[in-house]
Design a protein around this motif. Structure first.
Motif, mmCIF file in Angstrom:
data_model
loop_
_atom_site.group_PDB
_atom_site.id
_atom_site.type_symbol
_atom_site.label_atom_id
_atom_site.label_comp_id
_atom_site.label_asym_id
_atom_site.label_seq_id
_atom_site.Cartn_x
_atom_site.Cartn_y
_atom_site.Cartn_z
ATOM 1 N N GLN A 1 4.648 15.193 -1.071
ATOM 2 C CA GLN A 1 4.887 15.295 0.362
ATOM 3 C C GLN A 1 6.236 15.980 0.576
ATOM 4 N N GLY A 2 6.609 16.201 1.819
ATOM 5 C CA GLY A 2 7.853 16.899 2.078
ATOM 6 C C GLY A 2 9.074 16.200 1.520
ATOM 7 N N PHE A 3 9.010 14.871 1.384
ATOM 8 C CA PHE A 3 10.146 14.095 0.902
ATOM 9 C C PHE A 3 10.056 13.782 -0.581
ATOM 10 N N GLY A 4 9.000 14.231 -1.254
ATOM 11 C CA GLY A 4 8.847 13.979 -2.681
ATOM 12 C C GLY A 4 7.465 13.440 -3.018
ATOM 13 N N VAL A 5 7.306 12.957 -4.242
ATOM 14 C CA VAL A 5 6.022 12.422 -4.698
ATOM 15 C C VAL A 5 5.886 10.980 -4.219
ATOM 16 N N LEU A 6 4.711 10.635 -3.702
ATOM 17 C CA LEU A 6 4.465 9.272 -3.233
ATOM 18 C C LEU A 6 4.630 8.278 -4.374
ATOM 19 N N HIS A 7 5.231 7.142 -4.071
ATOM 20 C CA HIS A 7 5.267 6.055 -5.047
ATOM 21 C C HIS A 7 4.143 5.092 -4.723
ATOM 22 N N GLY A 8 3.568 4.509 -5.773
ATOM 23 C CA GLY A 8 2.346 3.732 -5.611
ATOM 24 C C GLY A 8 2.541 2.447 -4.843
ATOM 25 N N THR A 9 1.929 2.347 -3.693
ATOM 26 C CA THR A 9 1.889 1.113 -2.912
ATOM 27 C C THR A 9 0.536 1.047 -2.219
ATOM 28 N N CYS A 10 0.165 -0.149 -1.792
ATOM 29 C CA CYS A 10 -1.051 -0.290 -0.989
ATOM 30 C C CYS A 10 -0.917 0.492 0.306
ATOM 31 N N GLN A 11 0.312 0.540 0.841
ATOM 32 C CA GLN A 11 0.563 1.218 2.105
ATOM 33 C C GLN A 11 0.178 2.687 2.047
ATOM 34 N N SER A 12 0.450 3.337 0.918
ATOM 35 C CA SER A 12 0.070 4.747 0.782
ATOM 36 C C SER A 12 -1.298 4.909 0.123
ATOM 37 N N GLY A 13 -1.699 3.941 -0.711
ATOM 38 C CA GLY A 13 -2.950 4.076 -1.446
ATOM 39 C C GLY A 13 -4.180 4.091 -0.568
ATOM 40 N N MET A 14 -4.261 3.164 0.391
ATOM 41 C CA MET A 14 -5.438 3.124 1.258
ATOM 42 C C MET A 14 -5.608 4.407 2.072
ATOM 43 N N PRO A 15 -4.530 4.957 2.672
ATOM 44 C CA PRO A 15 -4.703 6.225 3.390
ATOM 45 C C PRO A 15 -5.155 7.377 2.509
ATOM 46 N N THR A 16 -4.724 7.403 1.232
ATOM 47 C CA THR A 16 -5.214 8.478 0.362
ATOM 48 C C THR A 16 -6.716 8.354 0.162
ATOM 49 N N GLY A 17 -7.216 7.100 0.048
ATOM 50 C CA GLY A 17 -8.652 6.907 -0.099
ATOM 51 C C GLY A 17 -9.423 7.353 1.122
ATOM 52 N N VAL A 18 -8.915 7.006 2.307
ATOM 53 C CA VAL A 18 -9.571 7.431 3.544
ATOM 54 C C VAL A 18 -9.571 8.947 3.650
ATOM 55 N N HIS A 19 -8.431 9.562 3.321
ATOM 56 C CA HIS A 19 -8.351 11.020 3.448
ATOM 57 C C HIS A 19 -9.315 11.707 2.479
ATOM 58 N N ALA A 20 -9.420 11.170 1.256
ATOM 59 C CA ALA A 20 -10.360 11.758 0.299
ATOM 60 C C ALA A 20 -11.782 11.692 0.838
ATOM 61 N N ALA A 21 -12.155 10.555 1.435
ATOM 62 C CA ALA A 21 -13.504 10.417 1.996
ATOM 63 C C ALA A 21 -13.728 11.417 3.119
ATOM 64 N N VAL A 22 -12.746 11.545 4.015
ATOM 65 C CA VAL A 22 -12.865 12.506 5.116
ATOM 66 C C VAL A 22 -13.021 13.926 4.574
ATOM 67 N N SER A 23 -12.243 14.249 3.544
ATOM 68 C CA SER A 23 -12.298 15.598 2.966
ATOM 69 C C SER A 23 -13.640 15.877 2.308
ATOM 70 N N ILE A 24 -14.177 14.882 1.602
ATOM 71 C CA ILE A 24 -15.478 15.059 0.954
ATOM 72 C C ILE A 24 -16.567 15.307 2.000
ATOM 73 N N VAL A 25 -16.522 14.555 3.084
ATOM 74 C CA VAL A 25 -17.517 14.736 4.145
ATOM 75 C C VAL A 25 -17.364 16.111 4.786
ATOM 76 N N ARG A 26 -16.134 16.564 4.960
ATOM 77 C CA ARG A 26 -15.922 17.912 5.495
ATOM 78 C C ARG A 26 -16.545 18.959 4.573
ATOM 79 N N GLU A 27 -16.369 18.793 3.269
ATOM 80 C CA GLU A 27 -16.952 19.747 2.323
ATOM 81 C C GLU A 27 -18.478 19.713 2.375
ATOM 82 N N LEU A 28 -19.049 18.518 2.543
ATOM 83 C CA LEU A 28 -20.505 18.410 2.652
ATOM 84 C C LEU A 28 -21.029 19.163 3.865
ATOM 85 N N LYS A 29 -20.178 19.302 4.880
ATOM 86 C CA LYS A 29 -20.558 20.036 6.094
ATOM 87 C C LYS A 29 -20.189 21.510 6.024
#
Length: 380
Positions: free
Chosen positions: A272-300
């Protein structure tokens, strides 16, 4: 049929799976499979409670993911060129899109003796082993190695639950070093009130009866808990990784070497603009949601969008009756605003330690819905 395989069902993997289910509902040309080594979901945010002797709810992944194929087993290899996942060295799953969410574990290989003599909080089983050990020690010393937030939470929980034990928290920096002055002072005062002793120093060796510090001093201990550092498993040969074994992603969370592989949570090196994300639940769940959104976009037939994230808070439990919440800037540096005491306990329990209402909302959203506020940061 487009086959999506999610390996790992931690916070990030579960967020990916439930979001995919919600966004592909009604489609018969998409199949989602989740692979995990246990049927029980590991609430890592609560493992310090389990380790102290408390009981947690037993949450079964197949019941939480009724609309996906669940495969019980350990991932033993991934061939990104053949697009296959090997499970328990006996089964092979083929995929069109892979989501790599295997997470990380405590880096016990960094210091001699840690693998052999230290407990960890990597799984429900590990936490239960520590709980059984603590139950056999009426008096004695527990050394918690690692002064980060996991170490702080574990030390406070053990000290509160086992007042007869001498708990010492050992770390390179003072407890709460990443917090602002007020939250840091509150954290240290609460640890002292609970009887937790703090020691600054580098642990260079773990012994059967204690730990050795960099200066040569030995801290005797009946039980050692290792919470310092994280390492990830490298199972995907040929996929580009960083120096810590995390899959290097592009701005959309796809592997830079294999675009049909998404990496989320602790397994990913996400810039990210401030550096590499450090592993937390706070950042982990949004990465999962974003991956799902991106996969669905590719399917379309659409291109996935870049992932944007900003940290929002640093909630830390200090036993069952106290806590501190440090609110942060997007780069995780502390803001002036903090919560302490009962308000912080309520906030921690409501916002950080119970993802199931969030997962439930994800599952109900239609394919056109957006779980996260448009234009806002990914936060929980």
């Amino acid at each position: 049929m487009h086959r999506i395989v999610v390996v790992g069902a931690g916070y990030a993997g579960m967020a990916t799976a439930v979001s995919l289910v919600g966004r592909t509902r009604g489609r018969d040309d998409v199949a989602v499979t989740v692979v995990n080594g246990s049927e029980l979901f590991t609430e890592r945010l609560r493992l310090h409670q389990l380790a102290s002797g408390q009981e947690l709810a037993r949450l079964r992944i197949p019941e939480l993911l009724p609309d996906v194929e669940f495969v019980l087993g350990w991932v033993t290899g991934i061939d990104p060129d053949a697009r296959t996942v090997r499970v328990d060295d006996t089964r092979v799953l083929e995929y069109d899109t892979l989501v790599y969410a295997l997470g990380g574990v405590a880096d016990t290989g960094a210091v001699p003796g840690a693998d052999d003599h230290a407990h960890t909080l990597d799984s429900t089983h590990d936490a239960e082993l520590l709980a059984h050990r603590l139950a056999t020690v009426d008096t004695g010393t527990v050394a918690v190695c690692g002064g980060g937030l996991t170490g702080v939470e574990a030390a406070a929980e053990i000290a509160e639950r086992h007042p007869g034990l001498d708990v010492v928290l050992i770390g390179r920096e003072e407890p709460g070093a990443t917090m602002g002055a007020r939250a840091r002072a509150y954290t240290q005062a609460t640890l002292a009130r609970l009887g937790v002793r703090t020691r600054l120093g580098d642990v260079v060796k773990v012994l059967p009866d204690g730990v050795t510090l960099a200066g040569g001093e030995t801290v005797e201990a009946d039980v050692v808990l290792w919470t310092s550092g994280v390492r990830v498993s490298v199972l995907a040969k040929g996929i580009a990784v960083d120096g810590r074994g995390r899959i290097v992603t592009d701005a959309t969370l796809r592997s830079v070497s294999h675009p049909n592989v998404y990496a989320v949570g602790d397994s990913a090196a996400i810039e990210q603009g401030f550096g590499v994300l450090h592993g937390t639940c706070q950042s982990g769940m949004p990465t999962g949601v974003h991956a799902a959104v991106s996969i669905v976009r590719e399917l379309k037939g659409k291109a996935p969008k870049p992932f944007r994230f900003g940290y929002y808070h640093m909630p830390v439990s200090l036993g069952r009756h106290d806590a501190v919440v440090q609110f942060t800037r997007p780069d995780s540096s502390p803001r002036r605003f903090t919560l302490t005491g009962r308000r912080a306990v309520w906030y921690k329990e409501t916002v950080s330690a119970a993802p199931w209402p969030t997962y439930g909302r994800m599952r109900k959203y239609p394919a056109t819905g957006s779980f996260w506020p448009r234009g806002g940061r990914y936060t929980r």
